[in-house]
Design an enzyme around this catalytic site. Sequence first.
Site, PDB file in Angstrom:
ATOM      1  N   GLN A 149       0.609  -1.280   0.048  1.00  0.00           N
ATOM      2  CA  GLN A 149       0.000   0.021  -0.147  1.00  0.00           C
ATOM      3  C   GLN A 149       0.752   1.188  -0.071  1.00  0.00           C
ATOM      4  OE1 GLN A 149      -0.805  -2.417   1.773  1.00  0.00           O
ATOM      5  NE2 GLN A 149      -2.815  -3.170   2.374  1.00  0.00           N
ATOM      6  N   ASP A 167      -7.341   0.897  12.061  1.00  0.00           N
ATOM      7  CA  ASP A 167      -8.277   0.278  11.493  1.00  0.00           C
ATOM      8  C   ASP A 167      -9.334   0.004  12.749  1.00  0.00           C
ATOM      9  OD1 ASP A 167      -5.995  -0.547  10.032  1.00  0.00           O
ATOM     10  OD2 ASP A 167      -7.526  -0.788   8.428  1.00  0.00           O
TER      11      ASP A 167
HETATM   12  O1  MRU Z   1      -5.469  -3.602   4.443  1.00  0.00           O
HETATM   13  P1  MRU Z   1      -5.831  -2.300   4.084  1.00  0.00           P
HETATM   14  O2  MRU Z   1      -5.245  -1.624   3.221  1.00  0.00           O
HETATM   15  O3  MRU Z   1      -7.237  -2.048   4.131  1.00  0.00           O
HETATM   16  O4  MRU Z   1      -5.334  -1.672   5.645  1.00  0.00           O
HETATM   17  C1  MRU Z   1      -5.701  -0.479   5.970  1.00  0.00           C
HETATM   18  C2  MRU Z   1      -4.760   0.559   6.041  1.00  0.00           C
HETATM   19  O5  MRU Z   1      -4.252   1.152   4.902  1.00  0.00           O
HETATM   20  C3  MRU Z   1      -3.780   0.461   7.130  1.00  0.00           C
HETATM   21  O6  MRU Z   1      -3.868  -0.209   8.317  1.00  0.00           O
HETATM   22  C4  MRU Z   1      -4.014   2.052   7.727  1.00  0.00           C
HETATM   23  O7  MRU Z   1      -2.873   2.549   8.116  1.00  0.00           O
HETATM   24  C5  MRU Z   1      -5.004   2.443   8.707  1.00  0.00           C
HETATM   25  S1  MRU Z   1      -6.651   2.683   7.466  1.00  0.00           S
HETATM   26  C6  MRU Z   1      -7.038   4.236   7.702  1.00  0.00           C
END
Ligand code: MRU
Length: 371
Positions: free
Chosen positions: A211, A252
């Site tokens: 990401q 999250d």
């Molecule tokens: O697996 P993802 O890409 O949905 O994970 C989410 C994230 O990008 C991270 O954990 C992030 O830092 C928090 S979501 C605002």
Amino acid sequence: MPLPMKINGLHHRTIWSDSNDPTHIQIIDQRHLPHHLVIEPLQTVAEAATAIRDMHVRGAGLIGATAGFGMYLAAIAPGNETVNERLKQGGELLCASRPTARNLAWAVERVLAETRDVSGEEDKKKMAFTVACAIADEDARFCRRLGEHGREIIRAISEKKDGAPVNVLTHCNAGWLAFVDWGSATAPIYAARDAGIAVHVWVDETRPWNQGAKLTAWELQQEGIECTLITDNTGGHLMQKGMVDLVIVGTDRTTRTGDVANKIGTYLKALAAHDNHVPFYVALPSSTFDWKLRDGMEIPIEERSGEEITQISGLTANGTIETVQLTAPGTRAANYSFDITPARLVSGLITERGICAANEEAISALFPDLA
Ligand code: MRU
């Protein structure tokens, strides 16, 4: 007021409904970024659930907004069931798509609660749409506000450095692509930029889905923010060398006591920050708090396919995105998607209402109506 967030200079949100046909929900399919901008229509709640599960959309806030619009699509689906029955089934389908981000169930519960007492099938459908739009608009508004609060942390460091660039390290993508607009961890950076404060961002690549490499580096470049991509293991070294002034990450799910679930590897960054006296902040809209939980270890941690580790994808010379095998065939891989950073390692939580310490007393004082 400036209008984040832009792709090639044009403002975009990550999810929207067509102004001519509100039943037409569209998303940016993030699996193709940064190489291709692909817009995908969502026509059913099943498509919304697939988009969340297979990460066409990802990031806590955007997962929540997609769940909100998914509930609306459930409400207007053809069939003999009542709208209430369709909403209940749609909510179950959406909630089963990914387990960790609190925003998903929060959005589903909000649509269910706000449609419950509306009488009349057509009015219930209209209310589902109103609530889905409110969730998306609120997400954008709250992220902008938390950016303004977080900007002051960056400003204070900038003043101590006599205006030299503030080096911020971030992990994963808690940028606008993880929300509807602005982002959480990146919002203070954009607000600092708009206030004329010089900022440079260290971007963790964030294996295995990358990401950071694919999304954060690209969105910062689109906004003209200076940034450098690093491997996930580089942060500790940079902190020892005094090359990181501040860490800001997203989350999250955060417990009422301030324990933080975030992308795998966040905990190691928090440990390194603690050891090197680098402030470690977590940015979140209140929709990410899980008010029922006191212990981060109770947060469900998603385990994804090992193929995300054993394979890797990228752009080929002929412009297509292809996946290739990285490891010897049959290599076993364990893909834990998130980890828990205990509150004691968090310098503060940046929220839409201000910044507070990562403990139950401070969080409840800021959110007495929610806690
Ligand atoms: O697996 P993802 O890409 O949905 O994970 C989410 C994230 O990008 C991270 O954990 C992030 O830092 C928090 S979501 C605002």
